[in-house]
Design a protein around this motif. Structure first.
Motif, PDB file in Angstrom:
ATOM      1  N   ARG A 171      71.066 -11.797  50.059  1.00  0.00           N
ATOM      2  CA  ARG A 171      70.072 -11.961  51.243  1.00  0.00           C
ATOM      3  C   ARG A 171      69.199 -13.470  50.823  1.00  0.00           C
ATOM      4  NH1 ARG A 171      66.198  -7.194  52.313  1.00  0.00           N
ATOM      5  NH2 ARG A 171      66.367  -8.317  54.214  1.00  0.00           N
ATOM      6  N   TYR A 172      68.895 -13.874  51.998  1.00  0.00           N
ATOM      7  CA  TYR A 172      68.089 -15.190  52.134  1.00  0.00           C
ATOM      8  C   TYR A 172      68.909 -16.105  51.605  1.00  0.00           C
ATOM      9  CZ  TYR A 172      64.688 -12.357  54.278  1.00  0.00           C
ATOM     10  OH  TYR A 172      63.600 -11.446  54.856  1.00  0.00           O
ATOM     11  N   PRO A 173      70.175 -16.435  52.121  1.00  0.00           N
ATOM     12  CA  PRO A 173      70.898 -17.615  51.167  1.00  0.00           C
ATOM     13  C   PRO A 173      70.004 -18.987  51.611  1.00  0.00           C
ATOM     14  CG  PRO A 173      72.118 -16.961  53.115  1.00  0.00           C
ATOM     15  CD  PRO A 173      70.893 -15.966  52.985  1.00  0.00           C
ATOM     16  N   GLY A 174      70.338 -19.828  50.564  1.00  0.00           N
ATOM     17  CA  GLY A 174      69.529 -21.190  50.764  1.00  0.00           C
ATOM     18  C   GLY A 174      68.079 -21.151  50.148  1.00  0.00           C
ATOM     19  N   THR A 175      67.624 -19.955  49.520  1.00  0.00           N
ATOM     20  CA  THR A 175      66.290 -19.897  49.165  1.00  0.00           C
ATOM     21  C   THR A 175      66.246 -20.127  47.836  1.00  0.00           C
ATOM     22  OG1 THR A 175      66.309 -17.632  49.490  1.00  0.00           O
ATOM     23  CG2 THR A 175      65.357 -18.903  51.404  1.00  0.00           C
ATOM     24  N   GLY A 176      67.215 -20.216  47.035  1.00  0.00           N
ATOM     25  CA  GLY A 176      67.133 -20.224  45.430  1.00  0.00           C
ATOM     26  C   GLY A 176      67.717 -19.217  44.775  1.00  0.00           C
ATOM     27  N   ALA A 177      67.992 -19.250  43.378  1.00  0.00           N
ATOM     28  CA  ALA A 177      68.480 -18.211  42.813  1.00  0.00           C
ATOM     29  C   ALA A 177      67.810 -16.949  42.800  1.00  0.00           C
ATOM     30  CB  ALA A 177      68.863 -18.766  41.298  1.00  0.00           C
ATOM     31  N   PRO A 178      68.466 -15.853  42.635  1.00  0.00           N
ATOM     32  CA  PRO A 178      67.677 -14.409  42.845  1.00  0.00           C
ATOM     33  C   PRO A 178      66.902 -14.150  41.846  1.00  0.00           C
ATOM     34  CG  PRO A 178      70.103 -14.310  43.306  1.00  0.00           C
ATOM     35  CD  PRO A 178      70.030 -15.535  42.699  1.00  0.00           C
ATOM     36  N   TRP A 179      65.618 -13.478  42.015  1.00  0.00           N
ATOM     37  CA  TRP A 179      64.843 -13.190  40.983  1.00  0.00           C
ATOM     38  C   TRP A 179      64.119 -11.875  41.456  1.00  0.00           C
ATOM     39  CZ3 TRP A 179      63.175 -13.961  36.124  1.00  0.00           C
ATOM     40  CH2 TRP A 179      62.016 -13.516  36.011  1.00  0.00           C
ATOM     41  N   GLN A 180      64.052 -11.060  40.483  1.00  0.00           N
ATOM     42  CA  GLN A 180      63.575  -9.608  40.917  1.00  0.00           C
ATOM     43  C   GLN A 180      62.302  -9.280  40.144  1.00  0.00           C
ATOM     44  OE1 GLN A 180      64.419  -6.934  43.291  1.00  0.00           O
ATOM     45  NE2 GLN A 180      62.422  -6.361  42.289  1.00  0.00           N
ATOM     46  N   PRO A 181      61.091  -9.324  41.110  1.00  0.00           N
ATOM     47  CA  PRO A 181      59.880  -8.978  40.160  1.00  0.00           C
ATOM     48  C   PRO A 181      59.756  -7.389  39.898  1.00  0.00           C
ATOM     49  CG  PRO A 181      59.435 -10.040  42.609  1.00  0.00           C
ATOM     50  CD  PRO A 181      60.936  -9.839  42.225  1.00  0.00           C
ATOM     51  N   LEU A 182      58.974  -7.283  38.866  1.00  0.00           N
ATOM     52  CA  LEU A 182      59.034  -5.938  38.311  1.00  0.00           C
ATOM     53  C   LEU A 182      58.119  -4.977  38.534  1.00  0.00           C
ATOM     54  CD1 LEU A 182      59.608  -7.240  34.456  1.00  0.00           C
ATOM     55  CD2 LEU A 182      61.399  -6.500  36.267  1.00  0.00           C
ATOM     56  N   LYS A 183      56.900  -5.364  39.265  1.00  0.00           N
ATOM     57  CA  LYS A 183      55.863  -4.355  39.911  1.00  0.00           C
ATOM     58  C   LYS A 183      55.192  -5.146  40.921  1.00  0.00           C
ATOM     59  CE  LYS A 183      53.225  -2.080  36.643  1.00  0.00           C
ATOM     60  NZ  LYS A 183      52.430  -1.973  35.465  1.00  0.00           N
ATOM     61  N   LEU A 184      54.997  -4.181  41.942  1.00  0.00           N
ATOM     62  CA  LEU A 184      54.323  -4.455  43.114  1.00  0.00           C
ATOM     63  C   LEU A 184      52.990  -3.641  43.357  1.00  0.00           C
ATOM     64  CD1 LEU A 184      54.279  -5.834  46.057  1.00  0.00           C
ATOM     65  CD2 LEU A 184      55.416  -4.102  46.745  1.00  0.00           C
ATOM     66  N   TYR A 185      52.015  -4.425  43.382  1.00  0.00           N
ATOM     67  CA  TYR A 185      50.642  -3.593  43.815  1.00  0.00           C
ATOM     68  C   TYR A 185      49.834  -4.023  45.002  1.00  0.00           C
ATOM     69  CZ  TYR A 185      50.137  -2.627  38.689  1.00  0.00           C
ATOM     70  OH  TYR A 185      50.458  -2.297  37.388  1.00  0.00           O
ATOM     71  N   TYR A 186      49.137  -3.106  45.611  1.00  0.00           N
ATOM     72  CA  TYR A 186      48.286  -3.298  46.646  1.00  0.00           C
ATOM     73  C   TYR A 186      46.934  -3.291  46.087  1.00  0.00           C
ATOM     74  CZ  TYR A 186      52.337  -1.324  49.183  1.00  0.00           C
ATOM     75  OH  TYR A 186      53.477  -1.215  49.738  1.00  0.00           O
ATOM     76  N   ASN A 187      46.081  -4.412  46.410  1.00  0.00           N
ATOM     77  CA  ASN A 187      44.788  -4.612  46.042  1.00  0.00           C
ATOM     78  C   ASN A 187      43.738  -3.937  46.842  1.00  0.00           C
ATOM     79  OD1 ASN A 187      44.553  -6.459  48.169  1.00  0.00           O
ATOM     80  ND2 ASN A 187      45.372  -8.222  46.694  1.00  0.00           N
ATOM     81  N   HIS A 188      42.818  -3.054  46.375  1.00  0.00           N
ATOM     82  CA  HIS A 188      41.876  -2.550  47.064  1.00  0.00           C
ATOM     83  C   HIS A 188      40.380  -3.030  47.035  1.00  0.00           C
ATOM     84  CE1 HIS A 188      44.082   1.596  46.749  1.00  0.00           C
ATOM     85  NE2 HIS A 188      44.990   0.698  47.261  1.00  0.00           N
ATOM     86  N   GLY A 189      40.205  -4.121  47.894  1.00  0.00           N
ATOM     87  CA  GLY A 189      39.165  -5.093  47.758  1.00  0.00           C
ATOM     88  C   GLY A 189      37.831  -4.293  47.944  1.00  0.00           C
ATOM     89  N   PHE A 190      37.773  -3.280  48.922  1.00  0.00           N
ATOM     90  CA  PHE A 190      36.373  -2.697  49.453  1.00  0.00           C
ATOM     91  C   PHE A 190      36.538  -1.153  49.603  1.00  0.00           C
ATOM     92  CE2 PHE A 190      36.194  -7.008  50.750  1.00  0.00           C
ATOM     93  CZ  PHE A 190      34.845  -7.553  50.213  1.00  0.00           C
ATOM     94  N   SER A 191      37.057  -0.527  48.629  1.00  0.00           N
ATOM     95  CA  SER A 191      37.103   0.868  48.476  1.00  0.00           C
ATOM     96  C   SER A 191      35.930   1.415  48.701  1.00  0.00           C
ATOM     97  CB  SER A 191      38.181   1.533  47.366  1.00  0.00           C
ATOM     98  OG  SER A 191      37.282   1.536  46.263  1.00  0.00           O
ATOM     99  N   MET A 192      35.762   2.603  49.184  1.00  0.00           N
ATOM    100  CA  MET A 192      34.629   3.460  49.359  1.00  0.00           C
ATOM    101  C   MET A 192      34.327   4.094  48.032  1.00  0.00           C
ATOM    102  SD  MET A 192      33.438   3.212  52.346  1.00  0.00           S
ATOM    103  CE  MET A 192      32.137   4.136  52.067  1.00  0.00           C
TER     104      MET A 192
END
Length: 306
Positions: A171-192
């Motif tokens: 996927r996305y040829p021409g954008t560099g060598a593959p790299w898989q991040p290990l964790k994905l987070y959603y930030n909760h800036g203003f939770s109730m």
């Protein structure tokens, strides 16, 4: 025998506009940068359609704020100062702010704006950034964008896409060598959870809370709370967060709600930045109900080779 140096940990925080990095997870990025983690803030748009939200703002000498180009230049200057305050690196993706449409029905987004860019075209520069920077952890917004700004929703979409595509060599040829991040987070800036805790502490201390109307209106709308998995202790980095906020002088009122809570009170009742773990490629321990991660790199540190 000397202890071999470990590969540095790397954190990428993806945001929609300049100033978002200072109002959402800023103390976290400042903390990790101070601890030696390599931190890159990625901003999708130039914030070109943001209005002046600080009545005391004075346009810097040599600049103007009447055109798209002028606003972009001012906000680039502000972003550079914010990144310096946080101690992080910064990268623009180069898309144009969509603005926040208002009205019923909502007007169409401006031609060429970020919210209208097809997903793969919008994600390609972020995939390239991921492959070049090689983050172990990425933070971004949840699928709602945190609030329904088209650029925040698109920011989630491109971040989610990049997390899953950057490691795929097909996927996305021409954008560099593959790299898989290990964790994905959603930030909760203003939770109730946070807003209520601070609001009640302000009232308990006999202080006027800036969140009274907000608590009432959001309760009335019954906005659901998203899952909270991670509380990163960051009270020692409130000063860096505040300096970064103040750097966005066109957007942040120094007398507004961002600065209305005494910092010692905030440190007592809510000394954390909060996150939702969306995905992990590393094994994590089972947690008892009511307990949380305290480190975005939990499970990652043991995976990073010396």
């Amino acid at each position: 025998m000397s202890v071999p140096e470990r590969e540095p940990l790397r954190l990428m925080a993806v945001h929609a506009h300049p100033d978002d990095e200072s109002s959402k997870g800023a103390a976290t990025t400042a903390r990790y940068a101070a601890e030696g983690v390599e931190v890159l803030v990625v901003t999708c748009t130039g914030g070109e359609r943001g209005d002046i939200l600080n009545s005391s703002f004075v346009v810097p000498d040599g600049h103007e704020f009447e055109t798209i180009e002028g606003r972009r230049a001012v906000r680039e200057l502000e972003m550079a100062r914010a990144a310096e305050a946080l101690g992080v690196r910064h990268r623009w993706l180069g898309f144009v702010d969509s603005g926040l449409p208002e009205g019923d029905p909502l007007p169409p987004l401006p031609e060429g704006s970020f919210g209208l860019v097809p997903l793969e075209e919008a994600a390609a520069p972020l995939v390239q950034a991921v492959r070049e920077f090689r983050p172990h952890v990425i933070t971004t917004y949840d699928p709602s964008g945190g609030y329904p700004h088209p650029d925040h929703i698109k920011c989630h979409e491109v971040s989610f896409e990049a997390f899953h595509a950057a490691g795929d060599p097909e996927r996305y040829p021409g954008t560099g060598a593959p790299w898989q991040p290990l964790k994905l987070y959603y930030n909760h800036g203003f939770s109730m959870r946070r807003i209520r805790a601070v609001h009640e502490a302000m009232e308990g201390a006999g202080l006027e809370s800036p969140f009274g109307d907000w608590v009432a209106s959001r309760d009335a709308r019954e906005i659901p709370e998203r899952e909270l998995t991670t509380l990163v202790p960051v009270a020692d980095y409130f000063a860096q967060r505040d300096a970064a906020l103040a750097a966005h002088a066109s957007q942040i009122d120094p007398h507004g709600f961002f600065f209305a809570v005494p910092r010692d009170l905030e440190a007592d009742v809510w000394p954390w930045d909060e996150y939702e773990l969306a995905e992990s490629r590393v094994p994590l321990p089972e947690r008892a109900p009511g307990t949380y991660e305290e480190d975005l790199f939990e499970g990652v540190r043991s995976e990073v080779p010396a």
